[in-house]
Design a protein around this motif. Structure first.
Motif, PDB file in Angstrom:
ATOM      1  N   GLU A 186       7.075  11.849   4.637  1.00 15.48           N
ATOM      2  CA  GLU A 186       6.357  11.743   3.281  1.00 15.48           C
ATOM      3  C   GLU A 186       7.378  11.755   2.103  1.00 15.48           C
ATOM      4  N   PRO A 194       4.092  -0.070  -1.022  1.00 14.30           N
ATOM      5  CA  PRO A 194       3.137  -0.366  -0.057  1.00 14.30           C
ATOM      6  C   PRO A 194       2.764  -1.771   0.312  1.00 14.30           C
ATOM      7  N   ARG A 198       2.460  -3.962   6.358  1.00 14.92           N
ATOM      8  CA  ARG A 198       0.975  -3.607   6.529  1.00 14.92           C
ATOM      9  C   ARG A 198       0.870  -3.497   7.934  1.00 14.92           C
ATOM     10  N   ARG A 201      -4.886  -0.489  11.273  1.00 17.36           N
ATOM     11  CA  ARG A 201      -5.286   0.694  11.141  1.00 17.36           C
ATOM     12  C   ARG A 201      -5.920   0.902  12.497  1.00 17.36           C
ATOM     13  N   ARG A 246       6.338   4.019   4.096  1.00 19.33           N
ATOM     14  CA  ARG A 246       4.949   4.171   3.498  1.00 19.33           C
ATOM     15  C   ARG A 246       3.910   3.442   4.131  1.00 19.33           C
ATOM     16  N   GLN A 249       2.712   5.525   6.934  1.00 20.50           N
ATOM     17  CA  GLN A 249       1.707   6.812   6.375  1.00 20.50           C
ATOM     18  C   GLN A 249       0.532   6.266   5.919  1.00 20.50           C
ATOM     19  N   ASP A 250       0.435   4.975   5.153  1.00 20.63           N
ATOM     20  CA  ASP A 250      -0.645   4.603   4.621  1.00 20.63           C
ATOM     21  C   ASP A 250      -1.784   4.194   5.786  1.00 20.63           C
ATOM     22  N   GLU A 254      -5.273   6.453   6.036  1.00 20.38           N
ATOM     23  CA  GLU A 254      -6.245   5.663   5.673  1.00 20.38           C
ATOM     24  C   GLU A 254      -7.088   5.764   7.076  1.00 20.38           C
ATOM     25  N   ALA A 283       0.020  12.908   0.589  1.00 18.39           N
ATOM     26  CA  ALA A 283      -0.768  11.758   0.564  1.00 18.39           C
ATOM     27  C   ALA A 283      -1.920  12.075   1.326  1.00 18.39           C
ATOM     28  N   ALA A 287      -5.560  11.346  -0.655  1.00 15.93           N
ATOM     29  CA  ALA A 287      -6.490  10.136  -0.317  1.00 15.93           C
ATOM     30  C   ALA A 287      -7.879  10.751   0.179  1.00 15.93           C
TER      31      ALA A 287
END
Ligand code: KG4
Ligand code: ZN
Length: 349
Positions: A186, A194, A198, A201, A246, A249-250, A254, A283, A287
């Motif tokens: 974190e 970000p 990528r 997900r 990042r 974590q994103d 998500e 985060a 979110a």
């Protein structure tokens, strides 16, 4: 009602005094001793955890009683985590609680660790009470629950492989960050771009519908592998560390946010309650709040999100009200379903 609560399921030796009832539990004292020694080994060593609990349990309990300004004989009962967790670690707490209970003539009741995580937020937020959607994200578990009432838990989704906290810890290791890695990811991710990495997900796509096996479940092993490839492909990990952290974590956040809001929508719940160590993640909480509409999001403070005895005391108050009584045969178990847990296919009401 005044309870002494004890938690030794993993690598925190903790004792607390809670009072009141499950609708308004009050925290009188809380002592948490974290076993930092495991950082040296990059993970919890069960044998060492048990021995550390053995050394710490008496002074930690005495400290909790002293801070609450009461004597052990003044408590009405003792609540202790008896499952799930490391059996040798759990046994220290269970044996100690039983010995203390026998010596003082007090009932000892076993509490499920994950039911404790479910109650943690209620100690700080009077409105964090059922009905709500719960996301429990710890080092060992990832559970998406519909909570119609305390003690009525419907399991909607869980992880197919790694728990959310476990994924944080493994990715931290890949990035050369200390154990336990969640808070380090974190911190490092704050400086990350970000858009640089990528990652997929996991188990999240628009075509999914309620009733699909993967509608609520999550899986993090593929994401972890994607991070591993990114780390291997990097020619300058010092430069890329923050960006990879990042991106990881994103992707994880998500996924958890989308699945939790799906559950709240499908069950018409206006509240979302978070619990477990990963609920410390700012985060994730931000979110979850931003993903509205509707649905007030409750998250425990860092002290109550990670393992602690206060949450065991709060759940213990409820279990006492629900009729739990002294069980001389109380034992420790590495794995056990939360009491009152039913499958998504079974209607709770
Ligand atoms: O609930 P907990 O204290 O212990 C278990 O019951 O497992 O959760 C520990 C987990 C660890 O995996 C740790 O890395 C993670 O919670 N954690 C975090 C953060 N703080 C702790 N994960 C993400 N972000 C954080 N800030
Ligand atoms: Zn925990």
């Amino acid at each position: 009602m005044r309870l002494l609560a004890i938690e030794t399921s993993c690598d925190e030796t903790s004792a607390a005094v809670v009072s009141g009832d499950s609708r308004a539990p009050r925290l009188e004292s809380l002592v948490i001793l974290s076993q930092d020694i495991h950082a040296v080994f990059g993970g919890v060593v069960p044998e060492i955890a048990s021995r550390e609990h053995l050394t710490a349990i008496v002074p930690v309990t005495r400290q909790a009683l002293a801070e609450a300004r009461i004597a052990a004989r003044d408590v009405d009962a003792i609540a202790v985590t008896h499952a799930p967790g490391l059996v040798g670690a759990l046994l220290v707490g269970v044996s100690y609680a039983k010995a203390l209970g026998a010596a003082l003539g007090k009932p000892v009741i076993g509490v499920h660790h994950m039911e404790g995580h479910l109650f943690a937020t209620a100690l700080e937020h009077a409105d964090a009470t059922p009905p709500f959607t719960a996301l429990l994200v710890s080092g060992g578990h990832t559970l998406l629950l519909d909570v119609a009432a305390w003690g009525e838990y419907r399991l909607l989704g869980q992880t197919r492989d790694d728990a959310a906290g476990e994924a944080f810890d493994k990715v931290a290791k890949l990035l050369g960050l200390p154990y336990p890695g969640g808070k380090h990811i974190e911190r490092v991710a704050r400086d990350g771009d970000p858009t640089r990495f990528r990652f997929p997900r996991p188990m999240l796509n628009r075509g999914q519908q309620e009733g699909d096996a993967d509608y609520y479940d999550v899986s993090f092993s593929g994401l972890k592998t994607a991070v591993l490839h990114a780390v291997r492909a990097s020619d300058d990990i010092e430069r890329d560390r923050a960006h990879i952290a990042r991106g990881f974590q994103d992707a994880l956040v998500e996924t958890l946010v989308a699945k939790t809001h799906r559950a709240a929508r499908a069950h018409g719940r206006a509240k979302i309650v978070l619990g477990g160590g990963v609920a410390c993640n700012g985060a994730l909480v931000a979110a979850m709040r931003a993903a509205g509409p509707g649905g007030e999001v409750f998250a425990p403070s860092v002290r109550l999100a990670t393992d602690n005895a206060a949450m065991i005391g709060a759940a213990g108050l409820f279990r006492m009200e629900a009729g739990a009584h002294n069980d001389p045969a109380l034992n420790a178990f590495s794995g056990r379903p939360i009491p009152g847990l039913v499958d998504a296919t079974v209607s709770v009401r």
